[in-house]
Design a protein around this motif. Structure first.
Motif, short mmCIF file in Angstrom:
data_model
loop_
_atom_site.label_atom_id
_atom_site.label_comp_id
_atom_site.label_asym_id
_atom_site.label_seq_id
_atom_site.Cartn_x
_atom_site.Cartn_y
_atom_site.Cartn_z
N ALA A 48 0.82 -1.21 0.00
CA ALA A 48 0.00 0.00 0.00
C ALA A 48 0.86 1.26 0.00
N VAL A 49 1.97 1.22 0.72
CA VAL A 49 2.84 2.40 0.79
C VAL A 49 3.98 2.32 -0.22
N PHE A 50 4.04 1.23 -0.98
CA PHE A 50 5.12 1.03 -1.94
C PHE A 50 5.25 2.17 -2.95
N PRO A 51 4.16 2.61 -3.60
CA PRO A 51 4.30 3.69 -4.59
C PRO A 51 4.87 4.97 -4.00
N ILE A 52 4.45 5.30 -2.78
CA ILE A 52 4.94 6.52 -2.13
C ILE A 52 6.43 6.40 -1.83
N LEU A 84 13.40 7.01 -5.41
CA LEU A 84 13.92 7.18 -6.77
C LEU A 84 14.31 8.64 -7.03
N VAL A 85 13.50 9.56 -6.55
CA VAL A 85 13.83 10.98 -6.71
C VAL A 85 15.09 11.31 -5.91
N SER A 86 15.15 10.82 -4.67
CA SER A 86 16.31 11.08 -3.83
C SER A 86 17.58 10.50 -4.44
N ASN A 87 17.47 9.28 -4.99
CA ASN A 87 18.64 8.64 -5.60
C ASN A 87 19.09 9.39 -6.85
N PHE A 88 18.13 9.94 -7.60
CA PHE A 88 18.48 10.71 -8.79
C PHE A 88 19.25 11.97 -8.40
N VAL A 89 18.79 12.63 -7.36
CA VAL A 89 19.44 13.85 -6.90
C VAL A 89 20.85 13.55 -6.38
N PRO A 99 -1.58 -13.27 -0.72
CA PRO A 99 -1.38 -13.60 -2.14
C PRO A 99 -0.54 -12.60 -2.93
N ASN A 100 -0.01 -11.58 -2.27
CA ASN A 100 0.72 -10.52 -2.99
C ASN A 100 2.13 -10.96 -3.39
N ARG A 101 2.30 -11.32 -4.65
CA ARG A 101 3.61 -11.66 -5.18
C ARG A 101 4.05 -10.62 -6.22
N LEU A 102 3.47 -9.43 -6.12
CA LEU A 102 3.73 -8.40 -7.12
C LEU A 102 4.75 -7.36 -6.64
N ALA A 103 4.46 -6.68 -5.53
CA ALA A 103 5.34 -5.60 -5.09
C ALA A 103 5.10 -5.24 -3.63
N GLY A 104 6.12 -4.69 -3.01
CA GLY A 104 6.05 -4.23 -1.63
C GLY A 104 7.43 -3.81 -1.19
N LEU A 105 7.55 -3.32 0.03
CA LEU A 105 8.84 -2.89 0.54
C LEU A 105 9.58 -4.01 1.26
N THR A 106 8.86 -5.07 1.62
CA THR A 106 9.43 -6.18 2.37
C THR A 106 9.03 -7.50 1.74
N VAL A 107 9.96 -8.43 1.70
CA VAL A 107 9.69 -9.80 1.29
C VAL A 107 9.56 -10.66 2.53
N PHE A 108 8.50 -11.46 2.59
CA PHE A 108 8.32 -12.45 3.66
C PHE A 108 8.36 -13.84 3.05
N ASP A 109 8.99 -14.77 3.77
CA ASP A 109 8.98 -16.17 3.38
C ASP A 109 8.73 -17.04 4.60
N VAL A 110 7.85 -18.00 4.44
CA VAL A 110 7.63 -19.02 5.46
C VAL A 110 8.16 -20.33 4.88
N ALA A 111 9.02 -21.02 5.63
CA ALA A 111 9.63 -22.25 5.15
C ALA A 111 9.66 -23.28 6.28
N GLU A 112 10.02 -24.50 5.93
CA GLU A 112 10.02 -25.59 6.92
C GLU A 112 11.21 -26.50 6.71
N LYS A 113 11.77 -26.95 7.82
CA LYS A 113 12.82 -27.97 7.76
C LYS A 113 12.16 -29.32 7.66
N SER A 114 12.35 -30.01 6.56
CA SER A 114 11.67 -31.29 6.33
C SER A 114 12.20 -32.36 7.27
#
Length: 238
Positions: free
Chosen positions: A173-177, A183-188, A223-238
């Motif tokens: 939700a806050v990703f575009p902002i 991006l502007v800051s990095n350009f400057v 279900p969001n696999r498109l965009a965001g500021l953080t990646v979360f992963d849930v995994a398991e030791k088999s």
């Protein structure tokens, strides 16, 4: 969790929109999981494991961070919290790595090392910052090595010997902002990044607005696999 950020927010860390929202995301991803013992790697103040001790049936937490001056013990909701600079084998059924892997050169090696320290069936909940194009002075300040795409993080998890159960982006939700500002800051700055934290104590209105935006996102988070500021992963030791 970085102790540098804990120093900035102090006792108000639980009220800051970013950490409140990340804790909500953690709770959503662990829905239906009832851990008894938590191993919190790079735990800092232990914010996330303390949250689980307070809100779930978890009985104890082991918080590991090389930044601790010495080993110590405390209580949270009447349950033991063990702060350690390092650990060997731990009988934990939930392992947290909240914003940890981006700090090390060998992310697969670090994760694989902790896979060997816990029993089979243990769940891993991992979060890392998303998208290399969002690199900024904030990453330099926190001494990050990289940012991740979701598929890249899932590849790291598999190489460490874990089975991926679920992955998603958060803070969409806050990703575009945030993306526009960076991006502007990095350009400057033209690639001359100034090591400076972008985490701060916001005005209450701004803090609550950002918290509300992130809370409203929760039903669409899993279900969001498109965009965001953080990646979360849930995994398991088999």
């Amino acid at each position: 969790m970085d102790l540098k950020e804990t120093d900035i927010l102090g006792a108000n860390i639980g009220q800051h929109w970013y950490y409140r929202s990340k804790a909500n995301a953690m709770t959503r991803l662990l829905s239906g999981v009832s851990p008894l013992a938590i191993l919190d790697i790079g735990a800092g103040s232990g914010f996330f494991s303390k949250k689980l001790l307070s809100d779930t049936m978890a009985k104890e937490a082991w918080c590991v961070d090389i930044s601790y001056e010495c080993d110590s013990d405390a209580l949270e909701a009447g349950k033991p919290v063990h702060f350690r600079k390092s650990v060997d084998k731990v009988n934990a059924d939930l392992v947290l790595l909240m914003d940890v892997l981006e700090h090390v050169d060998d992310d697969v090696g670090l994760l694989k090392d902790y896979v060997t320290k816990v029993p089979s069936g243990a769940r891993f909940l991992i979060s890392v910052p998303a998208f290399q194009f969002l690199w900024s002075g904030h990453d330099v300040f926190l001494e990050h090595k990289r940012r991740y795409r979701l598929k890249q993080m899932e590849d790291v998890v598999r190489q460490a010997g874990l089975t991926v159960k679920h992955g998603a982006y958060y803070f969409g939700a806050v990703f575009p902002i945030a993306a526009a500002i960076r991006l502007v800051s990095n350009f400057v700055q033209r690639g001359r990044y100034k090591a400076q934290s972008q985490l701060s104590q916001h005005h209450p209105f701004i803090n609550e607005t950002l918290a509300a935006m992130s809370f409203a996102e929760l039903p669409l988070f899993v279900p969001n696999r498109l965009a965001g500021l953080t990646v979360f992963d849930v995994a398991e030791k088999s």
